[in-house]
Design a protein around this motif. Structure first.
Motif, PDB file in Angstrom:
ATOM      1  N   LEU A 103       0.860  -1.020   0.203  1.00 47.85           N
ATOM      2  CA  LEU A 103      -0.132  -0.091   0.002  1.00 47.85           C
ATOM      3  C   LEU A 103       0.872   1.210  -0.011  1.00 47.85           C
ATOM      4  O   LEU A 103       1.900   1.307   0.674  1.00 47.85           O
ATOM      5  CB  LEU A 103      -0.811  -0.048   1.260  1.00 47.85           C
ATOM      6  CG  LEU A 103      -1.816  -1.144   1.504  1.00 47.85           C
ATOM      7  CD1 LEU A 103      -2.592  -1.068   2.652  1.00 47.85           C
ATOM      8  CD2 LEU A 103      -2.891  -0.966   0.335  1.00 47.85           C
ATOM      9  N   PRO A 104       0.237   2.312  -0.451  1.00 54.20           N
ATOM     10  CA  PRO A 104       1.121   3.787  -0.480  1.00 54.20           C
ATOM     11  C   PRO A 104       1.127   4.050   0.895  1.00 54.20           C
ATOM     12  O   PRO A 104       0.452   3.860   1.741  1.00 54.20           O
ATOM     13  CB  PRO A 104       0.180   4.702  -1.340  1.00 54.20           C
ATOM     14  CG  PRO A 104      -0.629   3.791  -2.084  1.00 54.20           C
ATOM     15  CD  PRO A 104      -1.017   2.335  -1.434  1.00 54.20           C
ATOM     16  N   ARG A 105       2.224   4.972   1.050  1.00 53.47           N
ATOM     17  CA  ARG A 105       2.523   5.439   2.502  1.00 53.47           C
ATOM     18  C   ARG A 105       1.367   6.172   3.144  1.00 53.47           C
ATOM     19  O   ARG A 105       1.029   6.013   4.160  1.00 53.47           O
ATOM     20  CB  ARG A 105       3.746   6.526   2.382  1.00 53.47           C
ATOM     21  CG  ARG A 105       3.940   6.993   3.740  1.00 53.47           C
ATOM     22  CD  ARG A 105       5.082   8.217   3.598  1.00 53.47           C
ATOM     23  NE  ARG A 105       4.240   9.317   2.925  1.00 53.47           N
ATOM     24  CZ  ARG A 105       4.526  10.714   3.396  1.00 53.47           C
ATOM     25  NH1 ARG A 105       5.674  10.884   3.921  1.00 53.47           N
ATOM     26  NH2 ARG A 105       3.836  11.394   2.441  1.00 53.47           N
ATOM     27  N   ASP A 106       0.537   7.003   2.243  1.00 56.49           N
ATOM     28  CA  ASP A 106      -0.635   7.511   2.655  1.00 56.49           C
ATOM     29  C   ASP A 106      -1.595   6.846   3.559  1.00 56.49           C
ATOM     30  O   ASP A 106      -2.329   6.943   4.328  1.00 56.49           O
ATOM     31  CB  ASP A 106      -0.896   8.721   2.008  1.00 56.49           C
ATOM     32  CG  ASP A 106      -0.114   9.994   1.858  1.00 56.49           C
ATOM     33  OD1 ASP A 106       0.689  10.088   2.521  1.00 56.49           O
ATOM     34  OD2 ASP A 106      -0.305  10.297   0.810  1.00 56.49           O
ATOM     35  N   ARG A 107      -1.886   5.673   2.634  1.00 57.60           N
ATOM     36  CA  ARG A 107      -3.017   4.632   2.732  1.00 57.60           C
ATOM     37  C   ARG A 107      -2.528   3.877   4.118  1.00 57.60           C
ATOM     38  O   ARG A 107      -3.312   3.673   5.186  1.00 57.60           O
ATOM     39  CB  ARG A 107      -3.258   3.694   1.912  1.00 57.60           C
ATOM     40  CG  ARG A 107      -4.270   3.034   2.237  1.00 57.60           C
ATOM     41  CD  ARG A 107      -5.581   3.307   2.452  1.00 57.60           C
ATOM     42  NE  ARG A 107      -6.596   2.299   2.606  1.00 57.60           N
ATOM     43  CZ  ARG A 107      -7.544   2.479   3.462  1.00 57.60           C
ATOM     44  NH1 ARG A 107      -7.761   3.491   4.193  1.00 57.60           N
ATOM     45  NH2 ARG A 107      -8.253   1.582   3.752  1.00 57.60           N
ATOM     46  N   VAL A 108      -1.181   3.737   4.202  1.00 55.98           N
ATOM     47  CA  VAL A 108      -0.725   2.907   5.668  1.00 55.98           C
ATOM     48  C   VAL A 108      -0.840   3.891   6.715  1.00 55.98           C
ATOM     49  O   VAL A 108      -1.353   3.376   7.781  1.00 55.98           O
ATOM     50  CB  VAL A 108       0.725   2.583   5.491  1.00 55.98           C
ATOM     51  CG1 VAL A 108       1.260   2.065   6.595  1.00 55.98           C
ATOM     52  CG2 VAL A 108       0.856   1.560   4.261  1.00 55.98           C
ATOM     53  N   LEU A 109      -0.404   5.120   6.654  1.00 59.68           N
ATOM     54  CA  LEU A 109      -0.930   6.148   7.564  1.00 59.68           C
ATOM     55  C   LEU A 109      -2.222   5.998   7.922  1.00 59.68           C
ATOM     56  O   LEU A 109      -2.555   6.342   9.268  1.00 59.68           O
ATOM     57  CB  LEU A 109      -0.303   7.532   7.277  1.00 59.68           C
ATOM     58  CG  LEU A 109      -0.246   8.494   8.279  1.00 59.68           C
ATOM     59  CD1 LEU A 109       0.521   8.410   9.436  1.00 59.68           C
ATOM     60  CD2 LEU A 109      -0.028   9.912   7.632  1.00 59.68           C
ATOM     61  N   GLU A 110      -3.139   6.182   7.164  1.00 62.41           N
ATOM     62  CA  GLU A 110      -4.453   6.251   7.406  1.00 62.41           C
ATOM     63  C   GLU A 110      -5.006   5.127   8.236  1.00 62.41           C
ATOM     64  O   GLU A 110      -5.587   5.293   9.125  1.00 62.41           O
ATOM     65  CB  GLU A 110      -5.351   6.467   6.044  1.00 62.41           C
ATOM     66  CG  GLU A 110      -6.894   6.325   6.032  1.00 62.41           C
ATOM     67  CD  GLU A 110      -7.459   6.598   4.572  1.00 62.41           C
ATOM     68  OE1 GLU A 110      -8.624   6.099   4.593  1.00 62.41           O
ATOM     69  OE2 GLU A 110      -6.870   7.204   3.838  1.00 62.41           O
ATOM     70  N   LEU A 111      -4.559   3.811   7.725  1.00 62.79           N
ATOM     71  CA  LEU A 111      -4.991   2.601   8.470  1.00 62.79           C
ATOM     72  C   LEU A 111      -4.498   2.836   9.900  1.00 62.79           C
ATOM     73  O   LEU A 111      -5.146   2.242  10.774  1.00 62.79           O
ATOM     74  CB  LEU A 111      -4.343   1.401   7.863  1.00 62.79           C
ATOM     75  CG  LEU A 111      -5.183   1.306   6.378  1.00 62.79           C
ATOM     76  CD1 LEU A 111      -4.272   0.036   5.564  1.00 62.79           C
ATOM     77  CD2 LEU A 111      -6.723   0.736   6.598  1.00 62.79           C
ATOM     78  N   LEU A 112      -3.314   3.001   9.944  1.00 62.25           N
ATOM     79  CA  LEU A 112      -2.592   2.944  11.509  1.00 62.25           C
ATOM     80  C   LEU A 112      -3.170   4.164  12.336  1.00 62.25           C
ATOM     81  O   LEU A 112      -3.422   3.867  13.611  1.00 62.25           O
ATOM     82  CB  LEU A 112      -1.084   3.188  11.319  1.00 62.25           C
ATOM     83  CG  LEU A 112      -0.407   1.836  10.631  1.00 62.25           C
ATOM     84  CD1 LEU A 112       0.960   1.838  10.582  1.00 62.25           C
ATOM     85  CD2 LEU A 112      -0.795   0.859  11.660  1.00 62.25           C
ATOM     86  N   SER A 113      -3.429   5.342  11.716  1.00 64.46           N
ATOM     87  CA  SER A 113      -4.160   6.481  12.354  1.00 64.46           C
ATOM     88  C   SER A 113      -5.539   6.119  12.903  1.00 64.46           C
ATOM     89  O   SER A 113      -5.614   6.364  14.099  1.00 64.46           O
ATOM     90  CB  SER A 113      -4.185   7.838  11.492  1.00 64.46           C
ATOM     91  OG  SER A 113      -3.060   8.159  11.259  1.00 64.46           O
ATOM     92  N   GLU A 114      -6.210   5.159  12.038  1.00 65.80           N
ATOM     93  CA  GLU A 114      -7.514   4.813  12.658  1.00 65.80           C
ATOM     94  C   GLU A 114      -7.515   3.653  13.727  1.00 65.80           C
ATOM     95  O   GLU A 114      -8.151   3.825  14.621  1.00 65.80           O
ATOM     96  CB  GLU A 114      -8.356   4.334  11.283  1.00 65.80           C
ATOM     97  CG  GLU A 114      -8.810   5.252  10.287  1.00 65.80           C
ATOM     98  CD  GLU A 114      -9.342   4.432   9.034  1.00 65.80           C
ATOM     99  OE1 GLU A 114      -9.451   3.111   9.149  1.00 65.80           O
ATOM    100  OE2 GLU A 114      -9.549   5.366   8.123  1.00 65.80           O
TER     101      GLU A 114
END
Length: 125
Positions: free
Chosen positions: A42-53
């Motif tokens: 996954l792109p970095r921004d999607r990984v960040l979104e998932l982990l932030s959630e």
């Protein structure tokens, strides 16, 4: 603390992620503090979104910093502010030299992640 780890590892255990040996790529001290390393398709921004959630219910705020392509943060737990954990999410391609011994990682993954589970923080609040 256990619920936080469960939420984070639920994200990191999905099929878009693969755990890697941090010491192989970042040196013998890489796994210090129980740090675990992953790569993701996954792109970095999607990984960040998932982990932030995943971490949101367990922290009061998410002070992510963006330095040279890596989002990273050290977060205190709501339930015990003396406990802290850390996450870093980076673009993988600029780290091609780090992963040169494993070209399949550079060719097949977009992001790399480090997660340090909660530990007792000795700093000031």
């Amino acid at each position: 603390m256990d619920k936080l780890n469960e939420a984070v590892y639920q994200v990191l255990s999905s099929e878009e992620f693969r755990e890697i040996d941090g010491s192989k790529f970042y040196g013998p001290g890489a796994n210090q503090g129980g740090a675990k390393y992953y790569v993701s398709t996954l792109p970095r921004d999607r990984v960040l979104e998932l982990l932030s959630e995943a971490i949101d219910p367990f922290v009061e705020g998410q002070p992510w910093a963006d330095d040279y392509g890596q989002y990273h943060g050290a977060f205190n737990l709501k339930e015990d502010r003396t406990m802290q954990f850390a996450i870093g999410v980076s673009y993988l391609k600029p780290k091609a030299r780090v992963f040169e011994s494993s070209p399949e990682i550079v060719n097949n993954y977009e992001s790399d992640i480090v997660y340090t589970p909660p530990y007792r923080w000795k700093g000031r609040l």
